[in-house]
Design an enzyme around this catalytic site. Structure first.
Site, PDB file in Angstrom:
ATOM      1  CB  SER A  67       3.919   0.566  -7.837  1.00  0.00           C
ATOM      2  OG  SER A  67       3.880   0.530  -6.718  1.00  0.00           O
ATOM      3  CG  HIS A  72     -12.760   4.432  -0.905  1.00  0.00           C
ATOM      4  ND1 HIS A  72     -13.161   3.074  -1.275  1.00  0.00           N
ATOM      5  CD2 HIS A  72     -13.868   4.844  -0.425  1.00  0.00           C
ATOM      6  CE1 HIS A  72     -14.176   2.725  -0.940  1.00  0.00           C
ATOM      7  NE2 HIS A  72     -14.944   3.883  -0.534  1.00  0.00           N
ATOM      8  CB  CYS A  87       9.590   3.186  -9.293  1.00  0.00           C
ATOM      9  SG  CYS A  87       9.258   1.153  -9.652  1.00  0.00           S
TER      10      CYS A  87
END
Length: 119
Positions: A67, A72, A87
């Protein structure tokens, strides 16, 4: 009887009280997230980061076979928001531990979401 396991684990971390210079260093943040992926046992496919200029924040993502990890930063607020979704056998908590160790936030709030298909 088998134990139900989620398809993936999604960690959302809001970290504050971080040294501003750390949060403005694009190359350092990118290497940190790549190292965090490795620590979690995830396979890095690609990464893309952008620094907004001297003393300003960084945004970036590490795309994983499992994934992603994204971040930020707001150096002016000593704040970073990280999103770690993995996952398979990858362990997102290990990635988060490495990120927190490097950033040394005074405060960290983490939300965990077990990702599962709708029933």
């Amino acid at each position: 009887m088998s134990t139900h396991q989620p398809i993936g684990i999604h960690l959302l971390a809001d970290m504050s009280g971080i040294e501003p210079d750390v949060l403005a260093d694009c190359a350092r943040i990118e290497q940190l997230l790549r190292d965090a992926a490795a620590a979690a046992g995830a396979q890095v496919l690609h990464s893309h980061f952008h620094g907004f200029g001297p003393g300003l924040g960084v945004t970036g993502v590490v795309l994983l076979a499992e994934s992603h990890i994204s971040i930020h930063t707001w150096p002016e607020n000593g704040f970073a928001a990280a999103d770690i979704f993995m996952c398979g056998a990858a362990q997102p908590q290990l990635a988060l531990e490495l990120i927190e160790e490097a950033l040394q936030p005074e405060y960290s709030e983490v939300r965990t979401v077990d990702r599962e298909p709708p029933h």
